[in-house]
Structure formats: structure tokens, C-alpha cells
Design a protein around this motif. Structure first.
Motif: not given
Length: 125
Positions: A74-98
Motif C-alpha cells: 500500500a505504501k510501495n515501501t520495502v523495509y530491512l529490519q536489522m537486528n543484532s548489528l555488528k561492526p562489520e555491518d557498517t556500510a552504505v545500504y542501497y535498495c535496488a529493483a531487479p
């Protein structure tokens, strides 16, 4: 062409959580497919998670069990819930359409056409 805008990044301590959002506009389709990638400095763009064309979920090995991808049609929105984050998860995060409306889980950035501008996630130790 679809336009994508990510939000929700920030600074969080290790073990914490963040939820990223990707709002789609323009020539959106009825396909549920969408992906998340990330890129840390000096590293290649890495597959994180994706939704297939009928809602199947796919995850990179490094985030399985910690991250969850979902979509609000309904909102045309995709989510990424990120739990138990680690320092190695540090990055720029991009969404992309296939490129394919019938996307079914390929992990290469070359299989995605429309990209957002990215949102920075920093996890401190």
C-alpha cells in the motif's frame, strides 16, 4: 523507470537494531521483487537480502537470522529490519529493483537496474 529513496540509516552500537526503508515511485510494477545491497569502503557491493516476485525471501549468508526484509504494498515501501548489528555491518545500504519482473533470487548487482542513493549505517563496537 522506478525511483527509489532509502532512509533509516544511522549510528548504532553493536547488538542494536535499525530499520531501513526504501520508498518506490514512478513506474512501479505489481511485482513484489526488490533487493538490498551494501558497500563498505574499499569493498565490492554485497548482496544483503531480496524479495522475489511472489514474495519469496533471500538473504546473504552474513545476515541470515539477523535481518528481515518485508514490503508494504500500500505504501510501495520495502523495509530491512536489522537486528543484532555488528561492526562489520557498517556500510552504505542501497535498495535496488531487479531487471526481471520474475526475479527469483540471483545475487549479482548486475541483475538489478534501478538503485537508490544509499543510506549510511555505522555500527560501533
Amino acid at each position: 523507470q522506478v525511483q527509489l529513496v532509502e532512509s533509516g540509516g544511522g549510528l548504532v552500537q553493536a547488538g542494536g537494531s535499525l530499520r531501513l526503508s526504501c520508498a518506490a515511485s514512478g513506474q512501479t510494477s505489481n511485482s513484489l521483487a526488490m533487493g538490498w545491497f551494501r558497500q563498505a569502503p574499499g569493498k565490492e557491493r554485497e548482496f544483503v537480502a531480496a524479495l522475489g516476485w511472489i514474495g519469496q525471501t533471500y538473504y546473504g549468508d552474513s545476515v541470515k537470522g539477523r535481518f528481515t526484509i518485508s514490503r508494504d504494498n500500500a505504501k510501495n515501501t520495502v523495509y530491512l529490519q536489522m537486528n543484532s548489528l555488528k561492526p562489520e555491518d557498517t556500510a552504505v545500504y542501497y535498495c535496488a529493483a531487479p531487471k526481471s519482473l520474475y526475479y527469483s533470487g540471483t545475487y549479482s548487482p548486475a541483475d538489478f537496474s534501478s538503485w537508490g542513493q544509499g543510506t549510511q549505517v555505522t555500527v560501533s563496537s
